[in-house]
Design a protein around this motif. Sequence first.
Motif, PDB file in Angstrom:
ATOM      1  N   PHE A   1     101.299  52.971  28.043  1.00  0.00           N
ATOM      2  CA  PHE A   1     101.923  54.118  27.397  1.00  0.00           C
ATOM      3  C   PHE A   1     102.987  53.667  26.406  1.00  0.00           C
ATOM      4  CE2 PHE A   1     105.048  57.565  27.288  1.00  0.00           C
ATOM      5  CZ  PHE A   1     104.226  58.553  26.764  1.00  0.00           C
ATOM      6  N   ASN A   2     103.806  52.699  26.779  1.00  0.00           N
ATOM      7  CA  ASN A   2     104.867  52.189  25.903  1.00  0.00           C
ATOM      8  C   ASN A   2     104.297  51.454  24.687  1.00  0.00           C
ATOM      9  OD1 ASN A   2     106.888  53.225  27.432  1.00  0.00           O
ATOM     10  ND2 ASN A   2     107.239  51.341  28.605  1.00  0.00           N
ATOM     11  N   SER A   3     103.235  50.725  24.860  1.00  0.00           N
ATOM     12  CA  SER A   3     102.664  49.986  23.734  1.00  0.00           C
ATOM     13  C   SER A   3     102.070  50.946  22.696  1.00  0.00           C
ATOM     14  CB  SER A   3     101.622  48.974  24.210  1.00  0.00           C
ATOM     15  OG  SER A   3     100.518  49.647  24.767  1.00  0.00           O
ATOM     16  N   GLN A   4     101.512  52.075  23.112  1.00  0.00           N
ATOM     17  CA  GLN A   4     100.975  53.045  22.159  1.00  0.00           C
ATOM     18  C   GLN A   4     102.085  53.725  21.374  1.00  0.00           C
ATOM     19  OE1 GLN A   4      98.542  55.655  24.468  1.00  0.00           O
ATOM     20  NE2 GLN A   4      96.840  54.190  24.631  1.00  0.00           N
ATOM     21  N   ASP A   5     103.194  54.025  22.007  1.00  0.00           N
ATOM     22  CA  ASP A   5     104.320  54.666  21.320  1.00  0.00           C
ATOM     23  C   ASP A   5     104.898  53.760  20.240  1.00  0.00           C
ATOM     24  OD1 ASP A   5     104.135  57.016  22.626  1.00  0.00           O
ATOM     25  OD2 ASP A   5     105.664  56.538  24.141  1.00  0.00           O
ATOM     26  N   THR A   6     105.001  52.481  20.516  1.00  0.00           N
ATOM     27  CA  THR A   6     105.554  51.564  19.522  1.00  0.00           C
ATOM     28  C   THR A   6     104.616  51.405  18.341  1.00  0.00           C
ATOM     29  OG1 THR A   6     104.680  49.689  20.757  1.00  0.00           O
ATOM     30  CG2 THR A   6     106.981  50.265  21.129  1.00  0.00           C
ATOM     31  N   GLU A   7     103.316  51.480  18.561  1.00  0.00           N
ATOM     32  CA  GLU A   7     102.370  51.389  17.456  1.00  0.00           C
ATOM     33  C   GLU A   7     102.500  52.603  16.554  1.00  0.00           C
ATOM     34  OE1 GLU A   7      98.342  50.690  18.661  1.00  0.00           O
ATOM     35  OE2 GLU A   7      98.916  48.993  19.904  1.00  0.00           O
ATOM     36  N   ARG A   8     102.716  53.735  17.095  1.00  0.00           N
ATOM     37  CA  ARG A   8     102.850  54.960  16.299  1.00  0.00           C
ATOM     38  C   ARG A   8     104.124  54.958  15.475  1.00  0.00           C
ATOM     39  NH1 ARG A   8     101.312  59.017  21.063  1.00  0.00           N
ATOM     40  NH2 ARG A   8      99.120  58.477  21.200  1.00  0.00           N
ATOM     41  N   SER A   9     105.179  54.432  15.989  1.00  0.00           N
ATOM     42  CA  SER A   9     106.449  54.451  15.262  1.00  0.00           C
ATOM     43  C   SER A   9     106.484  53.425  14.129  1.00  0.00           C
ATOM     44  CB  SER A   9     107.618  54.213  16.218  1.00  0.00           C
ATOM     45  OG  SER A   9     107.499  52.916  16.778  1.00  0.00           O
ATOM     46  N   VAL A  10     105.668  52.385  14.184  1.00  0.00           N
ATOM     47  CA  VAL A  10     105.636  51.363  13.145  1.00  0.00           C
ATOM     48  C   VAL A  10     104.911  51.873  11.902  1.00  0.00           C
ATOM     49  CG1 VAL A  10     104.757  49.068  12.581  1.00  0.00           C
ATOM     50  CG2 VAL A  10     105.804  49.479  14.803  1.00  0.00           C
ATOM     51  N   VAL A  11     103.914  52.707  12.043  1.00  0.00           N
ATOM     52  CA  VAL A  11     103.130  53.208  10.922  1.00  0.00           C
ATOM     53  C   VAL A  11     103.974  54.231  10.158  1.00  0.00           C
ATOM     54  CG1 VAL A  11     101.034  54.414  10.257  1.00  0.00           C
ATOM     55  CG2 VAL A  11     101.001  52.832  12.184  1.00  0.00           C
ATOM     56  N   GLU A  12     104.224  53.945   8.846  1.00  0.00           N
ATOM     57  CA  GLU A  12     105.019  54.855   8.013  1.00  0.00           C
ATOM     58  C   GLU A  12     104.142  55.502   6.970  1.00  0.00           C
ATOM     59  OE1 GLU A  12     108.382  52.988   6.291  1.00  0.00           O
ATOM     60  OE2 GLU A  12     109.028  52.076   8.154  1.00  0.00           O
ATOM     61  N   LYS A  13     104.548  56.648   6.508  1.00  0.00           N
ATOM     62  CA  LYS A  13     103.814  57.344   5.459  1.00  0.00           C
ATOM     63  C   LYS A  13     104.110  56.666   4.113  1.00  0.00           C
ATOM     64  CE  LYS A  13     104.056  61.845   7.640  1.00  0.00           C
ATOM     65  NZ  LYS A  13     104.541  63.212   7.484  1.00  0.00           N
ATOM     66  N   PRO A  14     103.133  56.604   3.236  1.00  0.00           N
ATOM     67  CA  PRO A  14     103.395  56.030   1.910  1.00  0.00           C
ATOM     68  C   PRO A  14     104.345  56.943   1.129  1.00  0.00           C
ATOM     69  CG  PRO A  14     101.162  56.922   2.021  1.00  0.00           C
ATOM     70  CD  PRO A  14     101.756  57.008   3.388  1.00  0.00           C
ATOM     71  N   ARG A  15     105.297  56.340   0.426  1.00  0.00           N
ATOM     72  CA  ARG A  15     106.281  57.109  -0.326  1.00  0.00           C
ATOM     73  C   ARG A  15     105.730  57.438  -1.711  1.00  0.00           C
ATOM     74  NH1 ARG A  15     112.160  54.629   1.101  1.00  0.00           N
ATOM     75  NH2 ARG A  15     111.882  54.685   3.341  1.00  0.00           N
ATOM     76  N   LEU A  16     106.047  58.606  -2.192  1.00  0.00           N
ATOM     77  CA  LEU A  16     105.601  59.039  -3.514  1.00  0.00           C
ATOM     78  C   LEU A  16     106.578  58.519  -4.575  1.00  0.00           C
ATOM     79  CD1 LEU A  16     104.671  62.737  -2.755  1.00  0.00           C
ATOM     80  CD2 LEU A  16     103.132  60.800  -2.993  1.00  0.00           C
ATOM     81  N   GLN A  17     106.038  58.104  -5.699  1.00  0.00           N
ATOM     82  CA  GLN A  17     106.896  57.676  -6.800  1.00  0.00           C
ATOM     83  C   GLN A  17     107.458  58.902  -7.507  1.00  0.00           C
ATOM     84  OE1 GLN A  17     104.402  55.219  -9.239  1.00  0.00           O
ATOM     85  NE2 GLN A  17     105.175  53.359  -8.291  1.00  0.00           N
ATOM     86  N   LYS A  18     108.698  58.823  -7.956  1.00  0.00           N
ATOM     87  CA  LYS A  18     109.329  59.958  -8.609  1.00  0.00           C
ATOM     88  C   LYS A  18     108.934  60.059 -10.081  1.00  0.00           C
ATOM     89  CE  LYS A  18     113.258  60.192  -5.555  1.00  0.00           C
ATOM     90  NZ  LYS A  18     114.698  60.176  -5.426  1.00  0.00           N
ATOM     91  N   SER A  19     108.591  58.947 -10.705  1.00  0.00           N
ATOM     92  CA  SER A  19     108.190  58.988 -12.109  1.00  0.00           C
ATOM     93  C   SER A  19     107.015  58.062 -12.346  1.00  0.00           C
ATOM     94  CB  SER A  19     109.358  58.567 -12.995  1.00  0.00           C
ATOM     95  OG  SER A  19     109.694  57.226 -12.724  1.00  0.00           O
ATOM     96  N   HIS A  20     106.312  58.337 -13.431  1.00  0.00           N
ATOM     97  CA  HIS A  20     105.157  57.533 -13.808  1.00  0.00           C
ATOM     98  C   HIS A  20     105.306  57.135 -15.266  1.00  0.00           C
ATOM     99  CE1 HIS A  20     102.969  58.569 -10.138  1.00  0.00           C
ATOM    100  NE2 HIS A  20     103.392  59.810 -10.324  1.00  0.00           N
ATOM    101  N   GLU A  21     104.961  55.925 -15.576  1.00  0.00           N
ATOM    102  CA  GLU A  21     104.989  55.465 -16.950  1.00  0.00           C
ATOM    103  C   GLU A  21     103.659  55.827 -17.592  1.00  0.00           C
ATOM    104  OE1 GLU A  21     105.299  51.260 -19.263  1.00  0.00           O
ATOM    105  OE2 GLU A  21     106.522  51.534 -17.463  1.00  0.00           O
ATOM    106  N   LEU A  22     103.717  56.678 -18.620  1.00  0.00           N
ATOM    107  CA  LEU A  22     102.498  57.134 -19.257  1.00  0.00           C
ATOM    108  C   LEU A  22     102.032  56.198 -20.363  1.00  0.00           C
ATOM    109  CD1 LEU A  22     103.274  60.931 -19.540  1.00  0.00           C
ATOM    110  CD2 LEU A  22     101.921  59.766 -17.815  1.00  0.00           C
ATOM    111  N   LEU A  23     102.996  55.699 -21.153  1.00  0.00           N
ATOM    112  CA  LEU A  23     102.630  54.871 -22.292  1.00  0.00           C
ATOM    113  C   LEU A  23     103.776  53.926 -22.606  1.00  0.00           C
ATOM    114  CD1 LEU A  23     100.742  54.301 -24.758  1.00  0.00           C
ATOM    115  CD2 LEU A  23     102.080  56.008 -25.961  1.00  0.00           C
ATOM    116  N   THR A  24     103.449  52.708 -22.900  1.00  0.00           N
ATOM    117  CA  THR A  24     104.431  51.734 -23.352  1.00  0.00           C
ATOM    118  C   THR A  24     103.971  51.214 -24.703  1.00  0.00           C
ATOM    119  OG1 THR A  24     104.950  51.074 -21.103  1.00  0.00           O
ATOM    120  CG2 THR A  24     105.564  49.555 -22.842  1.00  0.00           C
TER     121      THR A  24
END
Length: 145
Positions: free
Chosen positions: A4-27
């Motif tokens: 039970f403890n090993s499953q809880d630690t696996e769940r807490s390690v997985v993080e959601k991917p963060r969204l970028q606030k801006s995108h570079e359209l053209l350089t």
Amino acid sequence: MDQFNSQDTERSVVEKPRLQKSHELLTCTIKTPSFSYIHLELLTDPPGAAVELDNLQVKSYCTAALTQFLGLTGTAISLDILKVEASACWIRVPRDDLGPFAAALTAWKGTSDGGVKRLLRIKQCSDWLGTMAGSDGQDQLWNND
């Protein structure tokens, strides 16, 4: 209980991917612009003379300065008059010709007509027209006139 403890630690390690606030359209990088821009001002002697520039006068004065300084080679410099307003004008020359053009106008002694001496003075020049337009009027910032 250990399972039970090993499953809880696996769940807490997985993080959601963060969204970028801006995108570079053209350089885009412009390394060497094709043209340079010059802001000229007509000076008169006596200073109070009411003289306004027009396109023909600007072209005539610039051609006279270039011919005096560089001879026939000076007349070959391409010159585009962008705007003429009262005693000021903005022109465009090929970037490689900015140095010879500025030297010719600086060395030019001007012209006299009806007892009024006229001379074109370079107020500012740049490879970017936007920098000149944005700085227009800065010379009046600290004047109390």
